[in-house]
Motif scaffolding. Structure first.
Motif, PDB file in Angstrom:
ATOM      1  N   ARG A 386     -94.925 -22.737  74.878  1.00 17.84           N
ATOM      2  CA  ARG A 386     -94.292 -21.456  75.177  1.00 17.84           C
ATOM      3  C   ARG A 386     -92.876 -21.353  74.610  1.00 17.84           C
ATOM      4  N   GLY A 387     -92.120 -22.419  74.687  1.00 14.73           N
ATOM      5  CA  GLY A 387     -90.766 -22.363  74.128  1.00 14.73           C
ATOM      6  C   GLY A 387     -90.779 -22.096  72.635  1.00 14.73           C
ATOM      7  N   LEU A 388     -91.681 -22.777  71.920  1.00 16.96           N
ATOM      8  CA  LEU A 388     -91.780 -22.561  70.476  1.00 16.96           C
ATOM      9  C   LEU A 388     -92.322 -21.167  70.177  1.00 16.96           C
ATOM     10  N   ALA A 389     -93.257 -20.695  71.012  1.00 15.59           N
ATOM     11  CA  ALA A 389     -93.817 -19.356  70.800  1.00 15.59           C
ATOM     12  C   ALA A 389     -92.735 -18.292  70.918  1.00 15.59           C
ATOM     13  N   GLU A 390     -91.867 -18.412  71.909  1.00 12.33           N
ATOM     14  CA  GLU A 390     -90.779 -17.436  72.054  1.00 12.33           C
ATOM     15  C   GLU A 390     -89.780 -17.559  70.909  1.00 12.33           C
ATOM     16  N   ALA A 391     -89.502 -18.805  70.488  1.00 16.61           N
ATOM     17  CA  ALA A 391     -88.560 -18.999  69.384  1.00 16.61           C
ATOM     18  C   ALA A 391     -89.088 -18.400  68.092  1.00 16.61           C
ATOM     19  N   LEU A 392     -90.400 -18.400  67.896  1.00 13.82           N
ATOM     20  CA  LEU A 392     -90.995 -17.791  66.707  1.00 13.82           C
ATOM     21  C   LEU A 392     -91.078 -16.279  66.831  1.00 13.82           C
ATOM     22  N   ALA A 393     -91.432 -15.789  68.012  1.00 13.82           N
ATOM     23  CA  ALA A 393     -91.685 -14.361  68.181  1.00 13.82           C
ATOM     24  C   ALA A 393     -90.405 -13.538  68.111  1.00 13.82           C
ATOM     25  N   VAL A 394     -89.316 -14.046  68.658  1.00 13.17           N
ATOM     26  CA  VAL A 394     -88.080 -13.253  68.726  1.00 13.17           C
ATOM     27  C   VAL A 394     -87.532 -12.926  67.338  1.00 13.17           C
ATOM     28  N   PRO A 395     -87.279 -13.936  66.452  1.00  4.10           N
ATOM     29  CA  PRO A 395     -86.765 -13.554  65.124  1.00  4.10           C
ATOM     30  C   PRO A 395     -87.772 -12.797  64.286  1.00  4.10           C
ATOM     31  N   ALA A 396     -89.074 -13.105  64.471  1.00  2.00           N
ATOM     32  CA  ALA A 396     -90.088 -12.390  63.685  1.00  2.00           C
ATOM     33  C   ALA A 396     -90.122 -10.915  64.057  1.00  2.00           C
ATOM     34  N   ALA A 397     -90.073 -10.609  65.356  1.00  5.11           N
ATOM     35  CA  ALA A 397     -90.097  -9.209  65.784  1.00  5.11           C
ATOM     36  C   ALA A 397     -88.836  -8.479  65.334  1.00  5.11           C
ATOM     37  N   ALA A 398     -87.678  -9.115  65.510  1.00  4.25           N
ATOM     38  CA  ALA A 398     -86.427  -8.466  65.116  1.00  4.25           C
ATOM     39  C   ALA A 398     -86.385  -8.219  63.615  1.00  4.25           C
ATOM     40  N   HIS A 399     -86.836  -9.195  62.825  1.00  6.47           N
ATOM     41  CA  HIS A 399     -86.800  -9.038  61.372  1.00  6.47           C
ATOM     42  C   HIS A 399     -87.796  -7.984  60.912  1.00  6.47           C
ATOM     43  N   LEU A 400     -88.965  -7.949  61.513  1.00  4.76           N
ATOM     44  CA  LEU A 400     -89.987  -7.002  61.080  1.00  4.76           C
ATOM     45  C   LEU A 400     -89.532  -5.560  61.271  1.00  4.76           C
ATOM     46  N   VAL A 401     -88.976  -5.238  62.430  1.00  8.56           N
ATOM     47  CA  VAL A 401     -88.633  -3.847  62.715  1.00  8.56           C
ATOM     48  C   VAL A 401     -87.359  -3.406  62.004  1.00  8.56           C
ATOM     49  N   THR A 402     -86.489  -4.350  61.667  1.00  9.76           N
ATOM     50  CA  THR A 402     -85.240  -3.975  60.983  1.00  9.76           C
ATOM     51  C   THR A 402     -85.338  -4.092  59.472  1.00  9.76           C
ATOM     52  N   ALA A 403     -86.374  -4.731  58.968  1.00  9.93           N
ATOM     53  CA  ALA A 403     -86.489  -4.959  57.520  1.00  9.93           C
ATOM     54  C   ALA A 403     -86.438  -3.664  56.705  1.00  9.93           C
ATOM     55  N   PRO A 404     -87.115  -2.561  57.114  1.00 10.18           N
ATOM     56  CA  PRO A 404     -87.020  -1.336  56.303  1.00 10.18           C
ATOM     57  C   PRO A 404     -85.595  -0.807  56.158  1.00 10.18           C
ATOM     58  N   VAL A 405     -84.816  -0.857  57.246  1.00  9.24           N
ATOM     59  CA  VAL A 405     -83.442  -0.367  57.168  1.00  9.24           C
ATOM     60  C   VAL A 405     -82.602  -1.271  56.279  1.00  9.24           C
ATOM     61  N   VAL A 406     -82.769  -2.588  56.441  1.00  6.93           N
ATOM     62  CA  VAL A 406     -82.009  -3.527  55.617  1.00  6.93           C
ATOM     63  C   VAL A 406     -82.384  -3.380  54.153  1.00  6.93           C
ATOM     64  N   ALA A 407     -83.676  -3.216  53.885  1.00 10.24           N
ATOM     65  CA  ALA A 407     -84.134  -3.078  52.496  1.00 10.24           C
ATOM     66  C   ALA A 407     -83.577  -1.810  51.860  1.00 10.24           C
ATOM     67  N   GLY A 408     -83.614  -0.705  52.594  1.00 15.38           N
ATOM     68  CA  GLY A 408     -83.080   0.529  52.045  1.00 15.38           C
ATOM     69  C   GLY A 408     -81.586   0.492  51.842  1.00 15.38           C
ATOM     70  N   MET A 409     -80.882  -0.285  52.674  1.00 15.59           N
ATOM     71  CA  MET A 409     -79.423  -0.370  52.573  1.00 15.59           C
ATOM     72  C   MET A 409     -78.997  -1.370  51.503  1.00 15.59           C
ATOM     73  N   ALA A 410     -79.603  -2.561  51.485  1.00 16.78           N
ATOM     74  CA  ALA A 410     -79.144  -3.634  50.603  1.00 16.78           C
ATOM     75  C   ALA A 410     -79.939  -3.734  49.317  1.00 16.78           C
ATOM     76  N   GLY A 411     -81.098  -3.090  49.244  1.00 18.67           N
ATOM     77  CA  GLY A 411     -81.897  -3.180  48.032  1.00 18.67           C
ATOM     78  C   GLY A 411     -82.586  -4.510  47.857  1.00 18.67           C
ATOM     79  N   GLU A 412     -82.825  -5.237  48.935  1.00 20.31           N
ATOM     80  CA  GLU A 412     -83.534  -6.495  48.856  1.00 20.31           C
ATOM     81  C   GLU A 412     -84.184  -6.797  50.195  1.00 20.31           C
ATOM     82  N   VAL A 413     -85.202  -7.650  50.149  1.00 30.41           N
ATOM     83  CA  VAL A 413     -85.917  -8.073  51.346  1.00 30.41           C
ATOM     84  C   VAL A 413     -85.848  -9.589  51.400  1.00 30.41           C
ATOM     85  N   SER A 414     -85.346 -10.109  52.499  1.00 33.44           N
ATOM     86  CA  SER A 414     -85.242 -11.559  52.657  1.00 33.44           C
ATOM     87  C   SER A 414     -86.591 -12.119  53.102  1.00 33.44           C
ATOM     88  N   LEU A 415     -87.061 -13.123  52.381  1.00 33.11           N
ATOM     89  CA  LEU A 415     -88.329 -13.781  52.713  1.00 33.11           C
ATOM     90  C   LEU A 415     -88.117 -15.043  53.540  1.00 33.11           C
TER      91      LEU A 415
END
Length: 829
Positions: A386-415
């Motif tokens: 469970r600890g590892l699951a939360e550690a994986l889910a939190v950054p993945a969810a935050a990155h997924l939903v913010t990626a379009p805004v970051v991509a449109g602003m910075a012109g790149e997508v971090s992999l």
């Protein structure tokens, strides 16, 4: 069986989401279009609310209650934003100071500072990149006299002022200044820009709590100075968002690695501090009410410490939402809190509607509330701890939903963002808590603050290490279209990927494709990179609006660098791609910021033999900085003059100008005089002769031509980024087959000038531009030099010219791809 997304009794509480979206869109329309669009969208929300309330009649109890909540919230918020929000936008749009700003007059202004001064890095011709020469100060007008006429205004203004005496101002302070008016950018509540030259007068006294917070922040900076320069600059940024001393290289690395959110105060900072306080109070066996009061006091105190600016207040609200979600353990109660936060924040400060930071905060909070708990639960059901699951889910969810805004602003997508955040996460909380404690104790016990900072040092070093290595992973960030369309395109791609993953058979294909990418493609790109091309003799690095040229020697990993660009990060990335570890000489053609800004990075990261300069010593600030940097690195500074010849295996460098007897620019020299004092070099390389002309303009070009010196070369680095101050006689004397223009995309100087490009076209030279082609390498060929471009710069390549003058056109899509995908351009015979 009811679904948790369709049954109102158990579904996430979305009732405030439509109202929050209506307030956001109405305010955004009023700012980006015309103020009365806020009233139009507000009216549409009211109509929608009335319709929803009427349709709710006759429905079952729970459904009726659900729909009525949506309808009434739409109706009330539509009225509020349509009346109150529109009135504020109209007042800002019709502020009388706007007309005076358009006319560009001068006046005396009484203002109240609303945010802390922010440094302004002026990377330009004659501007200072290595330090801060000006600050930007948001303020609100209290009175103004323009051209002898009193102007009644209470609008927002932005002051651009000198560092001296202005950088020390605090929010809440009243100040009087003489300034020249300039128009504000469209789509903002700011009514004018005030360009200040003199010192502030009639200074008021800042509130006591602001002075106390400033003392705490200064104490943290002083305590952090016991660390090395990079962690010393990062720790205040990590704790209170103070990035004044943070190196630009570290900032760029955090951006590429997807860790840039750590450099600004966010809800995560507040959550860390509040959770730490809660844990301490629970250990002390304080009751629930005491814990809640303690956490609230910690939140308010941290907001005061970081500064009550819009971004910090936004973070405070979003941090409270995160704490609510943490306390409740599910998203049902947090979603209404998030909706309320959006409504209150946008109505309180309409400028947040067009703030990228606000959008990122809202999206990240929504992702953590809606997606992260579900993803972590699914991973836990599949056997992931469970600890590892939360550690994986939190950054993945935050990155997924913010990626379009970051991509449109910075012109790149971090992999690499998810993995980088996962690796960095364990040290963020301890470093933040230790930094806050150091700030609190610094005024009374500086030794204790320094001790706490030293304990936080390894954590901060780890963050820098993670960002540096993550940013240098091949393909760490891929280019993406900028703007709204780029963001929408990424949204479409994400939705398509989610749709594919929801189907078991297609999920297998997607996983197989990603596995192939990881197992086959990435190792090939790392082991057999396509950049740099084999046998490269010269590379013009894509460093934006500036110059940085690398000349290879016959010794692997050893190269001469001519000019260092405007910023450290692009030059360091270019040298990393070229695998240059030893630099026997760094030549600075002249001391303008777009040629010396990255010198510190070269001296820090590479073994440098010497720094070569001309006899020119202006601008004075740049000369002093070059001496300080070279002295700190124990690298000698040598003066180069015409007639000097420098030799290395596979490379010979001749200095053609300026002559020792030429008059050097004085202390009051303008940009043209400094440009004309540029060193002009000719390099004999394995691909032929290369003429490096610095930024010489017409006068220096005429002197060169009159001197009778041999200027012929196969490759020309076009003077001054292709400016219009270039003579056709120079191009004829050089007779280059390839002309390289080092220039930044969309620069405000109009470089390269169309007339200059036309002159080059008439000479028959193949033109290569870093703004369109990225890094440009010159390699030897059977019939003379060839140009190979990396193709990572933004902007369409000049394909018509390539087809006409080159028999082969290959495209290189990144730093580490097979060579056959690179663009090879052979000049016409």
């Amino acid at each position: 069986m009811s679904s948790p997304w369709t049954d109102p009794a158990v579904a996430p509480d979305w009732r405030l989401a439509p109202a929050a979206l209506a307030v956001w869109l109405a305010t955004m329309a009023g700012l980006l279009l015309v103020w009365w669009w806020a009233a139009v969208v507000g009216l549409l929300a009211v109509i929608a609310g009335v319709v929803v309330v009427r349709l709710a009649r006759g429905r079952p109890g729970m459904v009726r209650w659900w729909r009525q909540g949506i309808g009434w919230s739409l109706l009330v918020c539509g009225l509020v934003v349509g009346i109150g929000g529109t009135a504020r936008l109209r007042a800002a749009a019709e502020d009388p100071l706007r007309e005076h700003a358009l006319a560009g007059g001068e006046g005396v202004f009484r203002v109240t500072v609303t945010e802390r001064p922010r440094p302004l890095f002026a990377a330009g011709f004659g501007g200072r990149q290595g330090g801060v020469r000006a600050v930007v100060i948001p303020a609100r007008t209290r009175g103004a006299v323009v051209g002898g006429t009193t102007v009644v205004s209470s609008g927002r203004v932005v002051l651009v002022a000198p560092v001296d005496r202005w950088a020390a101002l605090l929010p809440g302070q009243d100040v009087t200044a003489s300034a020249r008016l300039a128009p504000a950018r469209p789509g903002e509540l700011t009514v004018a820009v005030l360009r200040v030259r003199g010192p502030p007068t009639a200074l008021g006294v800042a509130p006591a709590w602001q002075r106390g917070a400033q003392e705490l922040r200064a104490g943290l900076r002083d305590a952090a100075s016991v660390l090395d320069p990079e962690p010393a600059g990062l720790l205040p940024g990590l704790v209170v968002g103070d990035t004044d001393r943070l190196s630009r290289q570290v900032e760029e690395e955090f951006q590429t690695a997807g860790l840039a959110h750590l450099l600004a105060v966010s809800g995560a900072n507040l959550a860390v501090v509040c959770v730490a306080v809660l844990l301490l109070l629970r250990v002390l066996r304080v009751g629930p009410r005491g814990c809640a009061a303690g956490a609230m006091l910690a939140l308010v105190g941290f907001v005061v410490l970081a500064g009550p600016e819009p971004s910090v207040l936004r973070a405070g609200v979003m941090g409270a939402v995160g704490l609510l979600a943490l306390a409740m353990g599910r998203e049902r109660g947090a979603l209404p809190a998030l909706g309320t936060s959006v409504i209150v924040l946008v109505l309180w400060d309409p400028a947040m509607a067009v703030s990228v930071g606000f959008a990122l905060s809202v999206l990240a909070t929504a992702g953590l509330v809606l997606l992260a708990p579900r993803w972590s639960e699914r991973l836990a059901r599949r056997g992931v701890p469970r600890g590892l699951a939360e550690a994986l889910a939190v950054p993945a969810a935050a990155h997924l939903v913010t990626a379009p805004v970051v991509a449109g602003m910075a012109g790149e997508v971090s992999l690499v963002a998810v993995l980088a955040n996962l690796v960095a996460a364990p040290v963020v909380a301890p470093a933040t808590v230790l930094g806050v404690l150091a700030a609190l104790v610094a005024p009374a016990w500086s030794w204790l603050a320094e001790l706490l900072v030293r304990v936080a040092g390894p954590e901060v070093d780890w963050l820098i290490l993670v960002a540096r290595h993550a940013s240098r992973v091949p393909g760490a960030a891929i280019g993406w279209p900028e703007g709204w369309w780029g963001g929408l395109l990424l949204v479409a791609c994400v939705l398509l990927l989610v749709a594919l993953l929801r189907r078991p058979r297609l999920r297998v294909l997607v996983c197989a494709a990603f596995s192939a990418l990881l197992v086959v493609v990435l190792p090939v790109r790392v082991i057999s990179p396509g950049w740099p091309p084999p046998g490269w003799a010269m590379v013009a690095c894509d460093v934006g609006q500036g110059d940085a040229t690398v000349l290879a020697t016959a010794d692997p990993g050893r190269a001469v660098v001519v000019d260092a660009g405007p910023e450290p990060a692009p030059l360091v990335a270019c040298l990393d791609r070229l695998d240059v570890s030893r630099v026997p000489l760094v030549v600075l053609s002249h001391l303008h910021a777009d040629h010396v800004g990255g010198l510190a990075a070269v001296l820090d990261d590479r073994a440098v033999g010497a720094v070569g300069v001309s006899a020119a010593r202006e601008p004075d600030w740049a000369w002093e900085e070059v001496r300080e940097l070279a002295g700190a690195a124990r690298v000698p500074v040598v003066q180069l003059e015409a007639g000097r010849r420098l030799t290395w295996p596979g490379l010979v460098l001749e200095v053609l100008a300026p002559q020792a007897r030429e008059v050097m620019p004085g202390a009051e020299a303008e940009g043209t005089e400094i440009n004309n004092a540029s060193l002009v070099l000719r390099a004999a390389t394995s691909a032929g002769r290369v003429l490096l002309s610095g930024d010489v303009e017409l006068a220096a070009q005429a002197t060169l031509l009159d001197s009778g010196v041999d200027l012929s070369a196969e490759v020309l680095k076009v003077p001054h980024h292709g400016s219009r101050y270039t003579s056709p006689e120079l191009f004829s004397a050089v007779g280059a087959r390839i002309a390289v223009v080092s220039v930044g995309a969309g620069n405000r100087y109009g470089h390269p000038n169309p007339t200059t490009l036309g002159m080059l076209d008439r000479t028959g030279a193949l033109v290569v531009r870093t703004d369109m082609d990225g890094d440009a390498a010159i390699v030897p060929g059977e019939r003379g030099p060839r140009a190979v471009t990396r193709g990572t710069a933004r902007g369409p390549p000049p394909r018509a010219r390539v087809r006409r003058r080159s028999g082969r056109t290959w495209w290189c899509g990144g730093a580490s791809v097979s060579a056959r995908r690179c663009r090879v351009r052979t000049p016409a015979p």
